[in-house]
Design an enzyme around this catalytic site. Structure first.
Site, PDB file in Angstrom:
ATOM      1  N   ARG A   5     -16.336  11.652  14.378  1.00 55.41           N
ATOM      2  CA  ARG A   5     -15.086  10.943  14.190  1.00 55.41           C
ATOM      3  C   ARG A   5     -13.989  11.591  15.028  1.00 55.41           C
ATOM      4  NH1 ARG A   5     -18.032   7.897  12.129  1.00 55.41           N
ATOM      5  NH2 ARG A   5     -17.787   6.660  10.229  1.00 55.41           N
ATOM      6  N   PHE A  28     -13.048  10.512   0.638  1.00 51.58           N
ATOM      7  CA  PHE A  28     -13.218  10.533   2.099  1.00 51.58           C
ATOM      8  C   PHE A  28     -13.710  11.917   2.508  1.00 51.58           C
ATOM      9  CE2 PHE A  28     -10.154   7.285   1.095  1.00 51.58           C
ATOM     10  CZ  PHE A  28     -10.614   6.215   1.827  1.00 51.58           C
ATOM     11  N   TYR A  52     -16.236  -3.690   5.394  1.00 53.94           N
ATOM     12  CA  TYR A  52     -14.840  -3.260   5.624  1.00 53.94           C
ATOM     13  C   TYR A  52     -14.440  -3.513   7.072  1.00 53.94           C
ATOM     14  CZ  TYR A  52     -10.977  -0.020   6.588  1.00 53.94           C
ATOM     15  OH  TYR A  52      -9.785   0.528   7.007  1.00 53.94           O
ATOM     16  N   GLU A  63     -12.837   1.364  12.690  1.00 54.09           N
ATOM     17  CA  GLU A  63     -14.108   0.846  12.150  1.00 54.09           C
ATOM     18  C   GLU A  63     -14.453  -0.502  12.778  1.00 54.09           C
ATOM     19  OE1 GLU A  63     -16.534   1.898   9.617  1.00 54.09           O
ATOM     20  OE2 GLU A  63     -15.665   3.728  10.407  1.00 54.09           O
ATOM     21  N   GLY A 100       0.827  -1.220   0.000  1.00 54.80           N
ATOM     22  CA  GLY A 100       0.000   0.000   0.000  1.00 54.80           C
ATOM     23  C   GLY A 100       0.849   1.253   0.000  1.00 54.80           C
ATOM     24  N   SER A 144      -8.165  -0.859  12.286  1.00 54.24           N
ATOM     25  CA  SER A 144      -8.966   0.367  12.155  1.00 54.24           C
ATOM     26  C   SER A 144     -10.008   0.513  13.253  1.00 54.24           C
ATOM     27  CB  SER A 144      -9.672   0.318  10.793  1.00 54.24           C
ATOM     28  OG  SER A 144     -10.711   1.261  10.741  1.00 54.24           O
ATOM     29  N   PRO A 169     -25.798   2.358   4.746  1.00 56.76           N
ATOM     30  CA  PRO A 169     -26.788   1.378   5.215  1.00 56.76           C
ATOM     31  C   PRO A 169     -26.702   1.155   6.724  1.00 56.76           C
ATOM     32  CG  PRO A 169     -25.558   0.511   3.343  1.00 56.76           C
ATOM     33  CD  PRO A 169     -24.936   1.825   3.695  1.00 56.76           C
ATOM     34  N   ALA A 218      -1.779  -2.148   2.657  1.00 62.15           N
ATOM     35  CA  ALA A 218      -2.655  -2.295   1.489  1.00 62.15           C
ATOM     36  C   ALA A 218      -4.027  -2.788   1.916  1.00 62.15           C
ATOM     37  CB  ALA A 218      -2.046  -3.284   0.493  1.00 62.15           C
TER      38      ALA A 218
HETATM   39  P1  NAP Z   1      -5.380   4.334   0.850  1.00 61.13           P
HETATM   40  O1  NAP Z   1      -4.885   5.727   0.620  1.00 61.13           O
HETATM   41  O2  NAP Z   1      -6.711   3.933   0.326  1.00 61.13           O
HETATM   42  O3  NAP Z   1      -4.272   3.314   0.283  1.00 61.13           O
HETATM   43  C1  NAP Z   1      -4.530   1.951   0.147  1.00 61.13           C
HETATM   44  C2  NAP Z   1      -3.349   1.283  -0.523  1.00 61.13           C
HETATM   45  O4  NAP Z   1      -3.613  -0.113  -0.670  1.00 61.13           O
HETATM   46  C3  NAP Z   1      -3.043   1.827  -1.911  1.00 61.13           C
HETATM   47  O5  NAP Z   1      -1.646   1.913  -2.065  1.00 61.13           O
HETATM   48  C4  NAP Z   1      -3.612   0.735  -2.813  1.00 61.13           C
HETATM   49  O6  NAP Z   1      -2.979   0.651  -4.071  1.00 61.13           O
HETATM   50  C5  NAP Z   1      -3.264  -0.502  -1.998  1.00 61.13           C
HETATM   51  N1  NAP Z   1      -3.985  -1.711  -2.404  1.00 61.13           N
HETATM   52  C6  NAP Z   1      -5.321  -1.880  -2.432  1.00 61.13           C
HETATM   53  N2  NAP Z   1      -5.611  -3.131  -2.817  1.00 61.13           N
HETATM   54  C7  NAP Z   1      -4.426  -3.769  -3.051  1.00 61.13           C
HETATM   55  C8  NAP Z   1      -4.040  -5.067  -3.499  1.00 61.13           C
HETATM   56  N3  NAP Z   1      -4.938  -5.989  -3.789  1.00 61.13           N
HETATM   57  N4  NAP Z   1      -2.716  -5.385  -3.608  1.00 61.13           N
HETATM   58  C9  NAP Z   1      -1.780  -4.460  -3.333  1.00 61.13           C
HETATM   59  N5  NAP Z   1      -2.083  -3.206  -2.917  1.00 61.13           N
HETATM   60  C10 NAP Z   1      -3.389  -2.859  -2.791  1.00 61.13           C
HETATM   61  O7  NAP Z   1      -5.400   4.005   2.420  1.00 61.13           O
HETATM   62  P2  NAP Z   1      -4.652   4.763   3.635  1.00 61.13           P
HETATM   63  O8  NAP Z   1      -5.549   5.835   4.145  1.00 61.13           O
HETATM   64  O9  NAP Z   1      -3.258   5.064   3.265  1.00 61.13           O
HETATM   65  O10 NAP Z   1      -4.704   3.609   4.739  1.00 61.13           O
HETATM   66  C11 NAP Z   1      -3.641   2.650   4.846  1.00 61.13           C
HETATM   67  C12 NAP Z   1      -4.156   1.441   5.595  1.00 61.13           C
HETATM   68  O11 NAP Z   1      -4.608   1.837   6.896  1.00 61.13           O
HETATM   69  C13 NAP Z   1      -5.336   0.720   4.956  1.00 61.13           C
HETATM   70  O12 NAP Z   1      -5.199  -0.644   5.244  1.00 61.13           O
HETATM   71  C14 NAP Z   1      -6.541   1.291   5.686  1.00 61.13           C
HETATM   72  O13 NAP Z   1      -7.608   0.369   5.635  1.00 61.13           O
HETATM   73  C15 NAP Z   1      -5.961   1.441   7.076  1.00 61.13           C
HETATM   74  N6  NAP Z   1      -6.558   2.481   7.912  1.00 61.13           N
HETATM   75  C16 NAP Z   1      -6.662   3.756   7.457  1.00 61.13           C
HETATM   76  C17 NAP Z   1      -7.175   4.735   8.284  1.00 61.13           C
HETATM   77  C18 NAP Z   1      -7.278   6.168   7.833  1.00 61.13           C
HETATM   78  O14 NAP Z   1      -7.994   6.941   8.486  1.00 61.13           O
HETATM   79  N7  NAP Z   1      -6.577   6.574   6.796  1.00 61.13           N
HETATM   80  C19 NAP Z   1      -7.558   4.422   9.605  1.00 61.13           C
HETATM   81  C20 NAP Z   1      -7.412   3.102  10.042  1.00 61.13           C
HETATM   82  C21 NAP Z   1      -6.893   2.138   9.190  1.00 61.13           C
HETATM   83  P3  NAP Z   1      -3.510   1.480  -5.364  1.00 61.13           P
HETATM   84  O15 NAP Z   1      -2.835   2.821  -5.276  1.00 61.13           O
HETATM   85  O16 NAP Z   1      -3.043   0.634  -6.475  1.00 61.13           O
HETATM   86  O17 NAP Z   1      -5.006   1.565  -5.263  1.00 61.13           O
HETATM   87  O1  F7E Z   2     -16.462   9.011   6.481  1.00 64.73           O
HETATM   88  C1  F7E Z   2     -19.716  10.757   6.957  1.00 64.73           C
HETATM   89  C2  F7E Z   2     -19.750   9.247   6.827  1.00 64.73           C
HETATM   90  O2  F7E Z   2     -15.521   8.105   4.366  1.00 64.73           O
HETATM   91  C3  F7E Z   2     -16.463   9.654   7.739  1.00 64.73           C
HETATM   92  C4  F7E Z   2     -11.268   5.131   6.229  1.00 64.73           C
HETATM   93  O3  F7E Z   2      -9.945   5.604   6.176  1.00 64.73           O
HETATM   94  O4  F7E Z   2     -11.533   5.896   8.495  1.00 64.73           O
HETATM   95  C5  F7E Z   2     -12.082   5.993   7.195  1.00 64.73           C
HETATM   96  O5  F7E Z   2     -13.414   5.525   7.177  1.00 64.73           O
HETATM   97  C6  F7E Z   2     -17.882  10.003   8.147  1.00 64.73           C
HETATM   98  C7  F7E Z   2     -18.881   8.851   8.009  1.00 64.73           C
HETATM   99  O6  F7E Z   2     -14.287   7.760   6.566  1.00 64.73           O
HETATM  100  C8  F7E Z   2     -20.129  12.070   3.607  1.00 64.73           C
HETATM  101  O7  F7E Z   2     -21.089   8.765   6.892  1.00 64.73           O
HETATM  102  C9  F7E Z   2     -21.025  12.387   5.554  1.00 64.73           C
HETATM  103  O8  F7E Z   2     -19.681   8.786   9.165  1.00 64.73           O
HETATM  104  O9  F7E Z   2     -14.277   9.964   5.546  1.00 64.73           O
HETATM  105  P1  F7E Z   2     -15.115   8.752   5.638  1.00 64.73           P
HETATM  106  P2  F7E Z   2     -14.685   6.460   7.424  1.00 64.73           P
HETATM  107  O10 F7E Z   2     -15.844   5.761   6.867  1.00 64.73           O
HETATM  108  O11 F7E Z   2     -14.736   6.874   8.846  1.00 64.73           O
HETATM  109  C10 F7E Z   2     -11.505   4.575   9.044  1.00 64.73           C
HETATM  110  C11 F7E Z   2     -10.865   4.649  10.416  1.00 64.73           C
HETATM  111  C12 F7E Z   2     -10.894   3.584   8.140  1.00 64.73           C
HETATM  112  O12 F7E Z   2     -10.283   2.624   8.576  1.00 64.73           O
HETATM  113  C13 F7E Z   2     -11.258   3.678   6.685  1.00 64.73           C
HETATM  114  O13 F7E Z   2     -10.314   2.988   5.871  1.00 64.73           O
HETATM  115  O14 F7E Z   2     -18.360  11.037   7.306  1.00 64.73           O
HETATM  116  N1  F7E Z   2     -20.059  11.464   5.699  1.00 64.73           N
HETATM  117  N2  F7E Z   2     -21.092  12.778   4.272  1.00 64.73           N
HETATM  118  C14 F7E Z   2     -19.472  11.234   4.515  1.00 64.73           C
HETATM  119  N3  F7E Z   2     -18.460  10.428   4.159  1.00 64.73           N
HETATM  120  C15 F7E Z   2     -18.077  10.441   2.868  1.00 64.73           C
HETATM  121  N4  F7E Z   2     -17.057   9.651   2.479  1.00 64.73           N
HETATM  122  N5  F7E Z   2     -18.701  11.229   1.929  1.00 64.73           N
HETATM  123  C16 F7E Z   2     -19.749  12.062   2.249  1.00 64.73           C
HETATM  124  O15 F7E Z   2     -20.271  12.779   1.407  1.00 64.73           O
END
Ligand code: NAP
Ligand code: F7E
Length: 331
Positions: free
Chosen positions: A216, A187, A148, A126, A8, A124, A278, A79
């Site tokens: 959040r 996001f 997820y 989540e 990733g 996460s 949902p 990833a």
């Molecule tokens: P992101 O920007 O969506 O990046 C996801 C990465 O995973 C991208 O590099 C993507 O590659 C790669 N990937 C997806 N499917 C793959 C596959 N089948 N094989 C190889 N690589 C693959 O996510 P992020 O925000 O950096 O988050 C990093 C990790 O932390 C994720 O696991 C996410 O679920 C977790 N996480 C994120 C948050 C947050 O708030 N950001 C919070 C908690 C946990 P491509 O560029 O090719 O799509």
């Molecule tokens: O939504 C509300 C939506 O998509 C945050 C991922 O990195 O963090 C992320 O997941 C909130 C939700 O992030 C819109 O309903 C309102 O309550 O930015 P989000 P997420 O679902 O919290 C966790 C920790 C991860 O692990 C995940 O990978 O915002 N919301 N209106 C909306 N969200 C989106 N996307 N778009 C809207 O228009």
């Protein structure tokens, strides 16, 4: 020189973590998956500084090959299919990438360096979903509310299981939402800051959003990757909640972002019921006490600073200016 392998690497966290590890003197290797067009925007500045390898979390042998070739000391499994709404549309694929994909990486590590390679899993908040305790800690039971979240619960427990079954150095970081100017535009934080910048510059008239009441615990991605690295520098593997300990509504995010450009949000925001999920996660707030006391970690960027940073970066990008360098402290 230590060697790290990041799956990733093209994602938000992969780019910040690569910068941190380079600054710590690591040789950094990243896994990229094959696509018809390259998607290396976030790591463009690191060209020539990190080594990229093609592999896919769906393909066991490719993961084994990349670990054999790179011989890492540390593997960071970032990833995943990470966008929650897509996980209802593609639940099986999400389970394959985000859930079973973790086992594929763990199997490769077990095969090639179970006594030597340290492993980090990107878990996460989540997983807490319909929260059973406020604030959430490492011992709060999970109740995921999306495919997820369900897949991440599997990834978390398989990481714990390999640690306990094979005595491997495996850590699960339970990270709450972390954002930055490099966040994907679907996001909510980035959707809002990009939307506000477009409205300010006359490129859009409205911003459509879903649930404004959900809450959040948002931090800065540059701060959070430091916690990942610190987990693998400890004597013993463990799991940690990484969060700010503050929660804010989506509405507050919107207010702050519009305030940053001197506009009133309620003139521009429209509610689109198709964006309501949902099943929602209503109240996330993490307790990072363990990360603070054991890792010496704390967030440096406040929520208000984060929103302002993201709005400024989107304004600069849309005006064709270079984006201010928002690297984390020490990176
Ligand atoms: P992101 O920007 O969506 O990046 C996801 C990465 O995973 C991208 O590099 C993507 O590659 C790669 N990937 C997806 N499917 C793959 C596959 N089948 N094989 C190889 N690589 C693959 O996510 P992020 O925000 O950096 O988050 C990093 C990790 O932390 C994720 O696991 C996410 O679920 C977790 N996480 C994120 C948050 C947050 O708030 N950001 C919070 C908690 C946990 P491509 O560029 O090719 O799509
Ligand atoms: O939504 C509300 C939506 O998509 C945050 C991922 O990195 O963090 C992320 O997941 C909130 C939700 O992030 C819109 O309903 C309102 O309550 O930015 P989000 P997420 O679902 O919290 C966790 C920790 C991860 O692990 C995940 O990978 O915002 N919301 N209106 C909306 N969200 C989106 N996307 N778009 C809207 O228009």
């Amino acid at each position: 020189m230590k060697r790290a392998l990041i799956t990733g690497v093209t994602g938000q966290d992969g780019s910040y973590l690569s910068e941190l590890l380079l600054s710590e003197g690591y040789e950094v290797h990243g896994v990229v998956r094959r696509s018809s067009t390259e998607n290396f925007e976030r790591i463009a500045d690191l060209s020539g500084k990190i080594h990229l390898h093609q592999a896919d979390l769906l393909d066991q042998l490719s993961i084994i090959d990349v670990i054999k070739e790179t011989q890492p000391d540390e593997v960071y499994n970032l990833a995943a299919m990470s966008f929650v709404p897509t996980s209802w549309k593609q639940p099986v694929l999400t389970g394959e990438f985000t859930g079973i994909g973790v086992t594929r990486v763990l199997e490769a590590v077990k095969l090639l360096g179970r006594d030597r390679i340290k492993f980090y899993q990107a878990s996460s908040s989540e997983m807490f979903g319909k929260v059973l305790e406020v604030p959430q800690t490492e011992t709060t039971p999970f109740y995921p509310r999306s495919p997820y979240g369900v897949a991440k619960v599997y990834g978390h427990w398989i990481t714990v299981n390999y640690r306990e079954s094979y005595n491997m150095f495996c850590c699960s970081g339970i990270l709450f939402n972390h954002e930055s100017p490099r966040r994907g535009r679907e996001f909510v934080t980035r959707k809002v800051t990009d939307g506000v910048a477009r409205i300010k510059l006359g490129m859009a008239k409205t911003l459509k959003l879903g649930n404004l009441d959900s809450k959040r615990d948002w931090g800065f991605a540059g701060d959070y990757v430091r916690a990942m690295w610190l987990m693998l520098q400890q004597d013993k593997p463990d799991d940690y909640v990484v969060a700010t300990g503050e929660t804010h509504t989506v509405k507050r995010l919107v207010e702050l972002a519009f305030d940053a450009v001197g506009l009133k949000w309620d003139k521009y925001v429209e509610i689109d019921s198709s964006l309501v999920r949902p099943a929602e996660v209503d109240l996330l707030i993490g307790d990072p006490t363990k990360a603070k006391t054991k890792l010496g970690w704390k967030p440096e960027v406040t929520f208000e600073q984060l929103v302002e940073m993201m709005v400024k970066a989107d304004l600069a990008r849309l005006q064709g200016q270079s984006i201010p360098d928002f690297k984390a402290k020490g990176i």
